[in-house]
Design an enzyme around this catalytic site. Structure first.
Site, short mmCIF file in Angstrom:
data_model
loop_
_atom_site.label_atom_id
_atom_site.label_comp_id
_atom_site.label_asym_id
_atom_site.label_seq_id
_atom_site.Cartn_x
_atom_site.Cartn_y
_atom_site.Cartn_z
N ASN A 73 0.75 -1.19 -0.04
CA ASN A 73 -0.06 -0.14 -0.10
C ASN A 73 1.09 1.27 -0.03
O ASN A 73 1.54 1.33 1.00
CB ASN A 73 -0.86 -0.06 1.34
CG ASN A 73 -1.85 0.95 1.38
OD1 ASN A 73 -2.09 1.88 0.47
ND2 ASN A 73 -2.30 1.36 2.43
N CYS A 74 0.78 2.12 -0.90
CA CYS A 74 1.40 3.35 -0.89
C CYS A 74 0.43 4.40 -1.14
O CYS A 74 1.04 5.78 -1.59
CB CYS A 74 2.78 3.18 -2.04
SG CYS A 74 2.43 2.61 -3.46
N VAL A 75 -0.83 4.55 -0.77
CA VAL A 75 -1.41 5.85 -0.84
C VAL A 75 -2.04 5.94 0.50
O VAL A 75 -2.31 5.08 1.34
CB VAL A 75 -2.57 5.54 -2.12
CG1 VAL A 75 -3.51 6.83 -1.84
CG2 VAL A 75 -2.10 4.98 -3.01
#
Lengths: 428, 121, 371
Positions: free
Chosen positions: A241-243
């Site tokens: 997850n990078c948001v």
């Protein structure tokens, strides 16, 4: 299942000729590491930096933070499904380089998020300013698509952490902690007079850049299921997850899930900690209904009297959180929720996108919209220009002198919804 | 599946799902108001209108999937109204700016994959 | 915040006369015509005016503030003028505040005066959101001005009438002093003694969130009291009744909180915080006209309602529907009160009695109109 976590204190990291741990210092052979993590032909360049608590350094945009570990005894290995095989983890002995972390950075999408300031006011908001970090800044070929880019960076991070972890293999730990999780029937029989409690662990699973992996499986493909807390403590869950920097669960916080640690504290004394139900946060309302139904059913099958539910993200997951709350309450299970808030910059708006009277016991990790000014740092690792388009950033946020005005949602891990931090919000 | 409609302002959705019914609108607000109108006409939400962790108003592209149903779906109404409220809140604090073409495309891809993930299930 | 304000004043000082060369906090006080010592209801129509120094309750405030702060000006506006000429009042008062450029605004206290409370709240909103000036005020918790504007001011809780002035003033002074001591960074409502503003503010707790969650869970398990960190919005939900099957046979009544009364308000229903409701005949009334009906409500611009009271209580349309056979008949009485500042407890009591009367008269459906 019994897991021993051997914690080796790390108080410094240095580049050196040989990778090893000596006298609480992690020495890293840069060339050897680069050779291993740079093997992917899609990577064009990697920069390594070592940063320490108190340094005048800003890391931006952060993708993931990972704790270096190694399996010493027992089945399986680190990061199952990616680095190691699909063998079950959660028993035997694992060594941890406590106080060290791998931070990955790189431009996956143009609005990438995540700031770690190693000193100054911003450092108080991110838990990762407290560690000695090896920052891996990785560039890839131009035509690489976003999802492929995410995967490359994820793998670089995991490979780096597992390479460093190996240095801990033969080191005598400073601390040895033992955690046990018994088969349910035995566990229930152990403390028949204590209330049974469980943990509902919601995993972000909405699609590209919003993924979480369980033994290598994308969490959006799972039905809610039971896990031993020791499996999670041993790295079975990791982040893709990078948001939403402030409330995404970095791999580090999955490895060191604070709800699990805290639940173990009074296990056998005030309650019987029966286990963990992992569930997802999918895009469709049908999936949400199904997963929350399943979660409540598993909680009932475990005979839970109470449960803690943790969320990841905002908006869409609020719907999952409230469904879980309602359905657990309907089964008579006393529930506490952990979330964060988006109450606007003035703190006057509704905090969540959904609400229900059953959610009468809520722990909040703070208002992610609150604005903070981060002073300039002597060194910036990554791409400072991202501050302008980062979530929560706004025009003019990046001043000529390098200071940044942003909502704290741009700071990595600032409003972590596993309750990793002390930040909270009150009515004023 | 053929009963579904996607309300969207994302050009990538139009390209990708030729076989589905697409209602293409001009802007983000219209995606939400059009969806709310449909909910009042006995359609229900299939995908969550706040899908994705990119904050409302920050991503200029949004797609919402709806399906016909027999009567007013109160959960959908509640959910779309809450989403509109959140969108307005975030809009208030979000200064409009012109994104570069690359960033626009990144946002479109994010929205596309959320819808992809919804349709797969 | 305070520090920023002070710098701004220094920059703006040119052309603003005044003896204030020290670091004294510069305060403006907002009052209505009554507390501004101009007159009673007959003077409620006066437009905003700016006076030098403190007036009325401002004198007591000013004396207690001593060397730390000074009320440099008082702005007075009639409650009726304010409510009936909202935009004009707002822009005029904003202009005055801008010219004076104070560090702090004190409004009221308004007690349970509905129009005054709303005026204080509106002025607070302008000061806070448009000029960045913090506001201290006092109000009775059920005054609608609190619920509507609580986020814009530090409101101390007062009693419902001006008899509570004696305790309201020291409470407000305490906030102002604390505001000065803490450089404008006031603590929580409990620490400082103002009513919650509904504003979410971040703080660092002593324990991490996960530990707090486990402790909350233990309390919940053991049936002890616990305090949620985020109270969910409150829903006062009423289950809808079954739909009416046969409208043409249904007797429908009109009930309003919009204050429509026969001309002259025979029962003297108050313009705010109504202590009663009225029951009036509609026998032979086909249309509410200007000669015979008006509104007693003091919380909205009454011009349109006074011109044609059907706009609030739609007797004309109901008579049409009656004629067309859409409804069976219109009940020959209507019930009315003023919702402005009326406490929930009173409103519930009126509703109970009205409902019993309607049931006794065989009414099957009610149309409720508000404002």
């Amino acid at each position: 299942m019994q897991l021993e976590l051997g914690k080796i204190k790390i108080e410094d990291i240095q580049f050196a000729a040989e990778t090893k741990v000596f006298d609480s210092t992690l020495f890293i052979n840069q060339e050897e590491l680069l050779e291993i993590i740079g093997e992917d032909s899609r990577i064009t360049n990697i920069n390594l930096d070592i940063v320490h608590p108190g340094d005048s350094v800003r890391i931006i945009p952060v993708k993931d933070v990972i704790e270096p570990r190694v399996k010493v005894k027992g089945p399986g290995g680190v990061f199952p499904g990616f680095i190691s095989s699909e063998e079950m983890v959660g028993s035997g002995r694992t060594h941890v380089l406590k106080g060290a972390a791998v931070v990955t950075t790189g431009e996956i999408v143009g609005f990438q998020e995540g700031i770690i300031d190693m000193s100054g006011p911003g450092a108080e908001y991110t838990p990762f300013s407290r560690f000695h970090n090896l920052v891996v800044d990785c560039d890839v070929k131009e035509n690489i698509k976003q999802h492929e880019h995410e995967e490359i960076l994820r793998m670089v991070g995991l490979k780096t952490a597992s390479y460093l972890g190996k240095a801990a293999k033969d080191v005598e730990p400073d601390e040895l902690e033992t955690y046990e999780h018994k088969p349910f029937v035995e566990a229930a029989a152990d403390y028949p007079s204590l209330p049974k409690v469980g943990y509902v662990y919601m995993l972000q699973s909405q699609g590209l850049l919003h993924d979480t992996y369980v033994y290598g499986v994308d969490a959006k493909e799972i039905l809610p299921t039971l896990m031993s807390p020791t499996e999670i403590m041993d790295g079975a869950i990791l982040s893709g997850n990078c948001v939403s920097a402030c409330d995404k669960n970095a791999t580090y916080v999955h490895q060191n899930n604070p709800v699990i640690e805290e639940l173990y504290k009074y296990h056998g004394e005030k309650y019987n900690f029966m286990g963990v139900i992992i569930t997802n946060e999918n895009v469709t309302l049908a999936d949400k209904e199904r997963s929350s139904n399943f979660t409540a059913k598993l909680a009932e099958m475990l005979g839970l009297d109470a449960a803690v539910v943790s969320e990841e993200g905002f908006g869409n997951p609020d719907a999952d959180l409230i469904m879980n709350s309602k359905k657990l309450a309907a089964k008579g299970i006393k529930t506490v929720l952990i979330t964060d808030e988006y109450a606007g910059r003035d703190g006057a708006s509704q905090s969540l996108a959904d609400a229900d009277p059953s959610a009468d016991a809520v722990v909040t990790a703070g208002n992610a919209n609150e604005v903070i000014t981060l002073p300039p740092m002597e060194k910036v690792i990554g791409h400072q220009n991202f501050a302008d388009v980062i979530a929560g950033g706004f025009d003019g946020s990046l001043e000529a002198d390098g200071s940044i005005s942003v909502e704290i949602q741009a700071i990595t891990g600032s409003t972590n919804e596993l309750g990793f931090n002390n930040l909270t919000a009150r009515i004023y | 599946m053929k009963d579904l409609v996607i309300i969207t302002n994302n050009p990538k959705i139009k390209e990708k799902f030729e076989e589905l019914k697409i209602d293409f609108v001009d802007n983000l607000s219209d995606v939400y108001s059009k969806s709310r109108d449909l909910v009042h006409q006995d359609w229900k939400l299939m995908s969550h209108p706040l899908a994705g962790s990119v904050k409302p108003a920050q991503n200029p592209y949004r797609s919402i999937i709806l399906a016909p149903t027999k009567k007013l779906d109160f959960y959908s109404l509640n959910t779309i109204e809450n989403a509109i409220q959140k969108l307005n809140q975030f809009k208030k604090d979000h200064k409009k700016r012109e994104y570069s073409q690359k960033i626009k495309e990144d946002y479109q891809v994010i929205d596309l994959t959320l819808i992809n993930s919804a349709l797969k299930n | 915040m305070l520090e920023g304000k002070k710098t701004a004043i220094l920059g703006d000082r040119d052309g603003i006369p005044g003896p204030d060369m020290s670091n004294k906090l510069k305060i403006v006080h907002y009052l209505n015509q009554f507390f501004g010592q101009i007159g009673g209801e007959d003077k409620a129509g006066i437009p905003p005016r700016r006076e030098d120094g403190p007036i009325g309750p401002g004198a007591a405030l000013n004396n207690s503030l001593g060397e730390d702060a000074e009320i440099v000006n008082t702005i007075i506006c009639g409650d009726t003028f304010f409510n009936e000429n909202l935009e004009e009042s707002k822009s005029e008062i904003k202009k005055m505040l801008k010219a004076i450029n104070p560090d702090l605004l004190i409004a009221g206290p308004a007690f349970n005066a509905g129009r005054y409370g709303v005026a204080c709240g509106t002025v607070a909103e302008i000061a806070k959101t448009e000029l960045g000036i913090d506001v201290v005020s006092g109000i009775y918790p059920e005054n609608p001005g609190y619920e509507m504007f609580k986020q814009y001011a530090y409101f101390v809780e007062t009693s419902d009438s001006a008899a509570g002035m004696r305790s309201a003033i020291p409470d407000m002074i305490k906030i102002v002093k604390s505001y000065i001591d803490k450089n404008g960074e006031l603590g929580s409502p409990e620490e400082e003694g103002y009513m919650p503003r509904g504003i979410r503010k971040n703080i660092f707790a002593e324990e991490r969130g996960a530990a707090r969650a486990i402790k909350m869970m233990l309390k919940k398990l053991e049936g002890e009291d616990f305090e949620t960190e985020y109270p969910m919005p409150v829903f006062d939900r009423v289950d809808p009744v079954d739909p009416i099957k046969d409208m043409p046979k249904t007797k429908v009544a009109l009930v309003t909180s919009g204050g429509i009364v026969p001309k002259g308000n025979p029962d003297h229903i108050e313009s705010s915080s109504a202590s009663k409701y009225g029951e009036y005949s509609l026998e032979g009334v086909m249309d509410l006209d200007e000669e015979n009906y008006e509104t007693a409500h003091g919380g909205y611009d009454p011009v349109c309602a006074n011109k044609d009271a059907d706009r609030v209580l739609p007797v004309d349309v109901m008579r049409d529907l009656e004629k067309e056979g859409v409804i069976g008949e219109l009940h020959n009485k209507f019930y009315t009160t003023v919702g402005n500042g009326t406490s929930v407890a009173n409103a519930k009591a009126y509703a109970q009695e009205i409902a019993e009367n309607l049931l006794a008269d065989g009414v099957q459906a009610v149309i409720l109109t508000s404002t």
